[in-house]
Design a protein around this motif. Sequence first.
Motif, mmCIF file in Angstrom:
data_model
loop_
_atom_site.group_PDB
_atom_site.id
_atom_site.type_symbol
_atom_site.label_atom_id
_atom_site.label_comp_id
_atom_site.label_asym_id
_atom_site.label_seq_id
_atom_site.Cartn_x
_atom_site.Cartn_y
_atom_site.Cartn_z
ATOM 1 N N GLY A 55 -4.050 -30.105 -12.306
ATOM 2 C CA GLY A 55 -3.950 -28.916 -11.467
ATOM 3 C C GLY A 55 -4.723 -27.741 -12.038
ATOM 4 O O GLY A 55 -5.343 -26.974 -11.288
ATOM 5 N N GLU A 56 -4.690 -27.571 -13.363
ATOM 6 C CA GLU A 56 -5.451 -26.490 -13.983
ATOM 7 C C GLU A 56 -6.952 -26.694 -13.795
ATOM 8 O O GLU A 56 -7.681 -25.754 -13.460
ATOM 9 N N LEU A 57 -7.427 -27.924 -14.000
ATOM 10 C CA LEU A 57 -8.845 -28.217 -13.785
ATOM 11 C C LEU A 57 -9.233 -27.950 -12.330
ATOM 12 O O LEU A 57 -10.263 -27.320 -12.054
ATOM 13 N N PHE A 58 -8.411 -28.410 -11.401
ATOM 14 C CA PHE A 58 -8.672 -28.209 -9.985
ATOM 15 C C PHE A 58 -8.742 -26.712 -9.665
ATOM 16 O O PHE A 58 -9.668 -26.255 -8.977
ATOM 17 N N TYR A 59 -7.804 -25.944 -10.172
ATOM 18 C CA TYR A 59 -7.763 -24.503 -9.916
ATOM 19 C C TYR A 59 -9.020 -23.821 -10.457
ATOM 20 O O TYR A 59 -9.611 -22.970 -9.785
ATOM 21 N N ILE A 60 -9.441 -24.198 -11.651
ATOM 22 C CA ILE A 60 -10.633 -23.599 -12.260
ATOM 23 C C ILE A 60 -11.877 -23.919 -11.427
ATOM 24 O O ILE A 60 -12.712 -23.044 -11.178
ATOM 25 N N ILE A 61 -12.016 -25.162 -10.973
ATOM 26 C CA ILE A 61 -13.169 -25.551 -10.163
ATOM 27 C C ILE A 61 -13.155 -24.783 -8.837
ATOM 28 O O ILE A 61 -14.175 -24.234 -8.413
ATOM 29 N N GLU A 62 -12.022 -24.734 -8.192
ATOM 30 C CA GLU A 62 -11.911 -24.089 -6.885
ATOM 31 C C GLU A 62 -12.064 -22.574 -6.959
ATOM 32 O O GLU A 62 -12.659 -21.966 -6.076
ATOM 33 N N ASN A 63 -11.503 -21.943 -8.006
ATOM 34 C CA ASN A 63 -11.401 -20.482 -8.060
ATOM 35 C C ASN A 63 -12.270 -19.808 -9.106
ATOM 36 O O ASN A 63 -12.357 -18.582 -9.135
ATOM 37 N N GLY A 64 -12.889 -20.584 -10.001
ATOM 38 C CA GLY A 64 -13.708 -20.000 -11.051
ATOM 39 C C GLY A 64 -12.862 -19.305 -12.102
ATOM 40 O O GLY A 64 -11.633 -19.348 -12.070
ATOM 41 N N VAL A 65 -13.541 -18.669 -13.061
ATOM 42 C CA VAL A 65 -12.870 -17.925 -14.132
ATOM 43 C C VAL A 65 -13.605 -16.605 -14.292
ATOM 44 O O VAL A 65 -14.805 -16.594 -14.579
ATOM 45 N N ARG A 66 -12.891 -15.525 -14.106
ATOM 46 C CA ARG A 66 -13.505 -14.198 -14.243
ATOM 47 C C ARG A 66 -14.071 -13.982 -15.640
ATOM 48 O O ARG A 66 -13.557 -14.504 -16.620
ATOM 49 N N LEU A 67 -15.125 -13.170 -15.702
ATOM 50 C CA LEU A 67 -15.759 -12.759 -16.953
ATOM 51 C C LEU A 67 -16.333 -13.932 -17.749
ATOM 52 O O LEU A 67 -16.439 -13.889 -18.968
ATOM 53 N N THR A 68 -16.647 -15.014 -17.043
ATOM 54 C CA THR A 68 -17.354 -16.150 -17.638
ATOM 55 C C THR A 68 -18.455 -16.513 -16.648
ATOM 56 O O THR A 68 -18.587 -15.890 -15.603
ATOM 57 N N GLY A 69 -19.207 -17.534 -16.930
ATOM 58 C CA GLY A 69 -20.222 -17.990 -15.987
ATOM 59 C C GLY A 69 -19.682 -18.973 -14.969
ATOM 60 O O GLY A 69 -20.431 -19.484 -14.139
ATOM 61 N N MET A 70 -18.363 -19.260 -15.010
ATOM 62 C CA MET A 70 -17.792 -20.273 -14.118
ATOM 63 C C MET A 70 -17.524 -19.693 -12.737
ATOM 64 O O MET A 70 -16.626 -18.872 -12.564
ATOM 65 N N PRO A 71 -18.329 -20.130 -11.730
ATOM 66 C CA PRO A 71 -18.126 -19.610 -10.375
ATOM 67 C C PRO A 71 -16.966 -20.299 -9.671
ATOM 68 O O PRO A 71 -16.499 -21.356 -10.093
ATOM 69 N N ALA A 72 -16.527 -19.703 -8.580
ATOM 70 C CA ALA A 72 -15.527 -20.320 -7.706
ATOM 71 C C ALA A 72 -16.279 -21.207 -6.722
ATOM 72 O O ALA A 72 -17.038 -20.726 -5.900
ATOM 73 N N TRP A 73 -16.081 -22.525 -6.813
ATOM 74 C CA TRP A 73 -16.805 -23.450 -5.955
ATOM 75 C C TRP A 73 -16.061 -23.751 -4.660
ATOM 76 O O TRP A 73 -16.655 -24.223 -3.697
ATOM 77 N N GLY A 74 -14.767 -23.512 -4.636
ATOM 78 C CA GLY A 74 -13.978 -23.882 -3.464
ATOM 79 C C GLY A 74 -14.114 -22.906 -2.318
ATOM 80 O O GLY A 74 -14.311 -21.713 -2.525
ATOM 81 N N ASP A 75 -13.992 -23.429 -1.100
ATOM 82 C CA ASP A 75 -13.980 -22.563 0.076
ATOM 83 C C ASP A 75 -12.673 -22.708 0.852
ATOM 84 O O ASP A 75 -12.525 -22.177 1.943
ATOM 85 N N GLY A 76 -11.721 -23.456 0.278
ATOM 86 C CA GLY A 76 -10.419 -23.635 0.919
ATOM 87 C C GLY A 76 -10.373 -24.785 1.905
ATOM 88 O O GLY A 76 -9.302 -25.169 2.362
ATOM 89 N N GLY A 77 -11.538 -25.342 2.252
ATOM 90 C CA GLY A 77 -11.582 -26.441 3.212
ATOM 91 C C GLY A 77 -11.223 -27.778 2.585
ATOM 92 O O GLY A 77 -11.232 -27.941 1.358
ATOM 93 N N GLU A 78 -10.915 -28.732 3.424
ATOM 94 C CA GLU A 78 -10.505 -30.057 2.943
ATOM 95 C C GLU A 78 -11.625 -30.770 2.196
ATOM 96 O O GLU A 78 -11.379 -31.440 1.194
#
Length: 200
Positions: free
Chosen positions: A113-136
């Motif tokens: 769940g943590e990995l999924f959340y990070i991929i979907e929502n990104g991490v502020r103040l890092t280079g990790m973008p939010a890739w998710g758009d909420g769609g299936e």
Amino acid sequence: MALAVMVVVVLGATGAGVALLLRGGTSARVEPTGIEVALARKLRRIGIPGSSRQLRKPVPSSNDVVAAGRAHFADHCAICHANDGSGQTEMGRNLYPRAPDLRLAPTQQLTDGELFYIIENGVRLTGMPAWGDGGEESKRASWHLVTFIRHLPQLTPEEKLEMERLNPKGPEEWREMQQDEEFLKGNEPSGQGHKEPRHH
């Protein structure tokens, strides 16, 4: 007296913290200190809602799911994280903080769940973008990535080679790849009529 001591301690700690964070100015070239790394991991954990940490993969791992995650990772993630998850790319080495080695415990010990959340929502103040758009479709792709990230410590040389073919390429790289393929087929490389594949 006790109040004065407490004020001095707080001001001293604040000053030391500011000096630590500002060493090297705003340059991303300096390595994050152990304190910064520990604090960032703690804040990331606190920032992920408990309900998200508890999420489980909705689809069991299979060769097809790993392959889908591998292809998506090669096309979208490897530019920072490298095909093998090491983070040893020009982009990954120059981010602040550096792109993590996804094969190691600090990532592998995160919940699905943590990995999924990070991929979907990104991490502020890092280079990790939010890739998710909420769609299936986005959620499905993110769960495939979670499965592939779990597989990274066992990545084979053959899988890594396959990923290299899937990595985004510039026009010159596509021309060179096409010429190599023509040569291996015994044909004279023409370089004519090449149509570059589309990437999203």
